[in-house]
Design a protein around this motif. Structure first.
Motif, PDB file in Angstrom:
ATOM      1  N   ARG A  86       1.015  -0.833   0.148  1.00  0.00           N
ATOM      2  CA  ARG A  86      -0.470   0.360  -0.024  1.00  0.00           C
ATOM      3  C   ARG A  86       0.984   1.194   0.111  1.00  0.00           C
ATOM      4  N   ALA A  87       0.316   2.180  -0.771  1.00  0.00           N
ATOM      5  CA  ALA A  87       1.027   3.384  -1.070  1.00  0.00           C
ATOM      6  C   ALA A  87      -0.211   4.678  -0.443  1.00  0.00           C
ATOM      7  N   ARG A  88       1.196   5.902  -0.350  1.00  0.00           N
ATOM      8  CA  ARG A  88       0.522   7.047  -0.111  1.00  0.00           C
ATOM      9  C   ARG A  88       0.855   7.633  -1.437  1.00  0.00           C
ATOM     10  N   PRO A  89       0.495   8.678  -1.998  1.00  0.00           N
ATOM     11  CA  PRO A  89       0.704   9.373  -2.917  1.00  0.00           C
ATOM     12  C   PRO A  89       2.415   9.969  -2.973  1.00  0.00           C
ATOM     13  N   MET A  90       2.369  10.555  -1.863  1.00  0.00           N
ATOM     14  CA  MET A  90       4.050  10.845  -2.076  1.00  0.00           C
ATOM     15  C   MET A  90       4.542   9.481  -1.233  1.00  0.00           C
ATOM     16  N   ASP A  91       4.200   8.592  -2.238  1.00  0.00           N
ATOM     17  CA  ASP A  91       5.052   7.586  -2.368  1.00  0.00           C
ATOM     18  C   ASP A  91       5.462   7.777  -3.620  1.00  0.00           C
ATOM     19  N   LEU A  92       4.987   8.106  -4.744  1.00  0.00           N
ATOM     20  CA  LEU A  92       5.223   7.236  -5.961  1.00  0.00           C
ATOM     21  C   LEU A  92       5.341   8.874  -7.044  1.00  0.00           C
ATOM     22  N   SER A  93       5.818   9.862  -6.797  1.00  0.00           N
ATOM     23  CA  SER A  93       5.818  10.578  -7.470  1.00  0.00           C
ATOM     24  C   SER A  93       6.703  12.043  -6.458  1.00  0.00           C
ATOM     25  N   ALA A  94       7.296  13.361  -7.138  1.00  0.00           N
ATOM     26  CA  ALA A  94       7.372  14.170  -6.420  1.00  0.00           C
ATOM     27  C   ALA A  94       5.926  15.348  -6.798  1.00  0.00           C
ATOM     28  N   PRO A  95       6.193  15.864  -5.244  1.00  0.00           N
ATOM     29  CA  PRO A  95       5.331  17.103  -6.002  1.00  0.00           C
ATOM     30  C   PRO A  95       4.648  17.369  -7.129  1.00  0.00           C
ATOM     31  N   GLN A  96       3.496  17.813  -7.232  1.00  0.00           N
ATOM     32  CA  GLN A  96       2.915  19.014  -8.629  1.00  0.00           C
ATOM     33  C   GLN A  96       2.669  20.432  -7.547  1.00  0.00           C
ATOM     34  N   HIS A  97       2.479  21.516  -8.975  1.00  0.00           N
ATOM     35  CA  HIS A  97       2.286  23.003  -9.155  1.00  0.00           C
ATOM     36  C   HIS A  97       0.282  23.454  -9.363  1.00  0.00           C
ATOM     37  N   GLN A  98       0.429  23.785  -8.661  1.00  0.00           N
ATOM     38  CA  GLN A  98      -1.259  24.108  -8.855  1.00  0.00           C
ATOM     39  C   GLN A  98      -1.419  24.612 -10.064  1.00  0.00           C
ATOM     40  N   ALA A  99      -0.239  25.104 -11.062  1.00  0.00           N
ATOM     41  CA  ALA A  99      -0.506  25.466 -12.172  1.00  0.00           C
ATOM     42  C   ALA A  99      -0.728  24.364 -13.174  1.00  0.00           C
ATOM     43  N   SER A 100      -0.355  23.001 -12.700  1.00  0.00           N
ATOM     44  CA  SER A 100      -0.461  22.603 -13.737  1.00  0.00           C
ATOM     45  C   SER A 100      -0.433  21.582 -13.222  1.00  0.00           C
ATOM     46  N   ALA A 101      -0.879  20.657 -12.019  1.00  0.00           N
ATOM     47  CA  ALA A 101      -2.034  19.828 -11.195  1.00  0.00           C
ATOM     48  C   ALA A 101      -3.067  18.642 -12.296  1.00  0.00           C
ATOM     49  N   VAL A 102      -2.661  17.830 -11.816  1.00  0.00           N
ATOM     50  CA  VAL A 102      -3.901  17.113 -12.957  1.00  0.00           C
ATOM     51  C   VAL A 102      -4.601  16.290 -11.693  1.00  0.00           C
ATOM     52  N   ARG A 248       2.348  20.649  -2.185  1.00  0.00           N
ATOM     53  CA  ARG A 248       3.669  20.740  -0.776  1.00  0.00           C
ATOM     54  C   ARG A 248       3.809  22.522  -0.571  1.00  0.00           C
ATOM     55  N   GLY A 249       3.450  23.487   0.393  1.00  0.00           N
ATOM     56  CA  GLY A 249       3.460  24.333   0.727  1.00  0.00           C
ATOM     57  C   GLY A 249       2.205  25.726   0.870  1.00  0.00           C
ATOM     58  N   HIS A 250       2.745  26.512   1.222  1.00  0.00           N
ATOM     59  CA  HIS A 250       1.700  27.125   1.575  1.00  0.00           C
ATOM     60  C   HIS A 250       1.230  27.824  -0.022  1.00  0.00           C
ATOM     61  N   GLU A 251       1.952  28.233  -0.871  1.00  0.00           N
ATOM     62  CA  GLU A 251       1.235  28.679  -2.288  1.00  0.00           C
ATOM     63  C   GLU A 251       0.783  27.815  -2.612  1.00  0.00           C
ATOM     64  N   ASP A 252       1.213  26.655  -2.979  1.00  0.00           N
ATOM     65  CA  ASP A 252       0.048  25.677  -4.395  1.00  0.00           C
ATOM     66  C   ASP A 252      -1.087  25.102  -3.065  1.00  0.00           C
ATOM     67  N   ILE A 253      -1.270  24.773  -2.087  1.00  0.00           N
ATOM     68  CA  ILE A 253      -1.806  24.343  -1.363  1.00  0.00           C
ATOM     69  C   ILE A 253      -3.393  25.592  -1.077  1.00  0.00           C
ATOM     70  N   ALA A 254      -2.533  27.195  -1.105  1.00  0.00           N
ATOM     71  CA  ALA A 254      -3.527  28.452  -1.343  1.00  0.00           C
ATOM     72  C   ALA A 254      -4.423  28.518  -2.003  1.00  0.00           C
ATOM     73  N   ALA A 255      -4.113  28.238  -3.356  1.00  0.00           N
ATOM     74  CA  ALA A 255      -4.503  28.043  -5.143  1.00  0.00           C
ATOM     75  C   ALA A 255      -5.041  26.590  -5.297  1.00  0.00           C
ATOM     76  N   TRP A 256      -4.510  25.509  -4.391  1.00  0.00           N
ATOM     77  CA  TRP A 256      -5.645  24.929  -5.239  1.00  0.00           C
ATOM     78  C   TRP A 256      -7.210  24.736  -4.442  1.00  0.00           C
ATOM     79  N   HIS A 257      -6.868  25.215  -2.949  1.00  0.00           N
ATOM     80  CA  HIS A 257      -8.329  25.490  -2.379  1.00  0.00           C
ATOM     81  C   HIS A 257      -8.784  26.376  -3.082  1.00  0.00           C
ATOM     82  N   LEU A 258      -8.430  27.645  -3.691  1.00  0.00           N
ATOM     83  CA  LEU A 258      -9.346  28.465  -4.361  1.00  0.00           C
ATOM     84  C   LEU A 258      -9.224  28.644  -5.742  1.00  0.00           C
ATOM     85  N   GLY A 259      -8.672  27.714  -6.631  1.00  0.00           N
ATOM     86  CA  GLY A 259      -8.840  27.008  -7.972  1.00  0.00           C
ATOM     87  C   GLY A 259     -10.043  25.369  -7.767  1.00  0.00           C
ATOM     88  N   GLN A 260      -8.986  25.072  -7.848  1.00  0.00           N
ATOM     89  CA  GLN A 260      -9.888  23.404  -8.732  1.00  0.00           C
ATOM     90  C   GLN A 260     -10.306  22.942  -7.406  1.00  0.00           C
TER      91      GLN A 260
END
Length: 339
Positions: A86-102, A248-260
């Motif tokens: 079993r895995a968590r997302p953090m085990d599988l890849s690098a963090p994404q950025h909100q601007a290009s998050a899929v 990861r980090g304030h900027e991307d987490i905040a942008a996620w909540h205000l975007g997607q």
């Protein structure tokens, strides 16, 4: 390791009653081995079936508790032979950025699952013992266990979490003390290579943690993202299984909540606990405009007065019944902590 019974129970009712006393601790053991609340409960049920079928072979040479652990270990090892971990997302890849998050749902991944505290943490009067038990079901710790071969996993949990002696583990696994000690050393070395992010025990909450969670609940329900991100560690992580996306980090987490993630605006939260950590059932506004419907089980990791992990488990059809969370919230429903 305490020996609670040295002779075989005389009948089915005695055996059932004796086994039931060990259900929570065995479920906790199987959860650490398997990383799934549902698989752990199935493993314990299979353990009891095998114990009942093999009751005539139990000759009182060891405690009933030891015998049950032996069976449970074999059940878990059988389940792990397929090699799936079993895995968590953090085990599988690098963090994404909100601007290009899929949002990419990976059906081939077997995700690490949360578990209610009451299913896996037996009550004890010893605060140190209880703290260790909570620490050992943290998401980060159980995820790290997934990197160990199955027998090393069993040795580490039995020796370091449940405090069994090396000779007791050797007897259970039909091996030598030297082999057990070697497996434990290798397991420790592997875990050392997977730096575990610290998180504080939070059940029961201390005064500062309670204030932090109250501020989080208020900020989230008001959807005040500036106030919310102020509660996060600068390196905090957001993940959302079954999607492999993590931020990861304030900027991307905040942008996620205000975007997607803007659909979370207007949500309500119901407090609960999971994996020895604070958690919330999150309910988004219903599409009908009346009431709120389940959206995520949020499990929070806290360290040094800040939130370091936001784990949003989205398969609410599985998690909400397991955690005793309401199927929906009406406009007038009072929010109470889930059992």
């Amino acid at each position: 390791m305490s020996d609670l019974a040295t002779t075989a129970p005389s009948d089915q009712s005695d055996l059932d009653a004796t086994m039931d006393r060990h259900r929570v601790e065995l479920t906790g053991y199987c959860y650490r081995m398997l990383g799934s609340a549902f698989d752990a409960e199935d493993a314990v049920q299979e353990t009891y079936i095998r114990a009942w079928r093999g009751r005539d072979k139990f000759e009182g040479r060891s405690s009933l508790r030891s015998w049950l652990y032996r069976i449970a270990t074999n059940v878990c090892l059988d389940l792990l032979k397929a090699g799936n971990k079993r895995a968590r997302p953090m085990d599988l890849s690098a963090p994404q950025h909100q601007a290009s998050a899929v949002l990419n749902e990976r059906s081939e991944v077997t995700w690490l699952e949360p578990v209610p505290d009451g299913r896996v943490l037996p009550q004890t009067a010893d605060p140190a013992e209880m703290a260790l038990a909570r620490e050992s079901v943290r998401l980060a710790f159980v995820a790290a266990l997934q990197h160990l071969p199955a027998k090393q996993r069993a040795v580490l949990v039995l020796r370091e979490v449940l405090a069994w002696k090396a000779d007791e583990v050797a007897t259970l696994l039909d091996t030598t003390v030297a082999s057990v000690n070697s497996a434990l050393q290798r397991a420790r070395a592997t875990l050392a290579g997977h730096a575990l992010r610290e998180s504080d025990p939070a059940d029961p909450l201390d005064a500062e943690q309670a204030k932090l969670l109250e501020r989080y609940l208020t900020a989230f329900e008001a959807y005040d993202i500036s106030r919310l991100t102020a509660l996060l560690h600068e390196d905090a992580v957001l993940s959302m299984p079954p999607y492999d996306l993590w931020l990861r980090g304030h900027e991307d987490i905040a942008a996620w909540h205000l975007g997607q993630g803007i659909g979370c605006k207007g949500s309500r939260l119901v407090p609960t606990t999971a994996n020895g950590m604070p958690a919330f059932g999150q309910y988004r506004p219903a599409a009908s405009g009346k009431g709120h419907t389940p959206w995520a089980l949020q499990v929070l990791e806290i360290s040094d007065g800040k939130i370091v992990g936001l784990n949003a488990f989205l398969d609410t059809a599985r998690w909400f019944p397991l955690f005793g969370l309401p199927e929906q919230l009406g406009e007038s429903d009072e929010v109470q902590e889930a059992p």
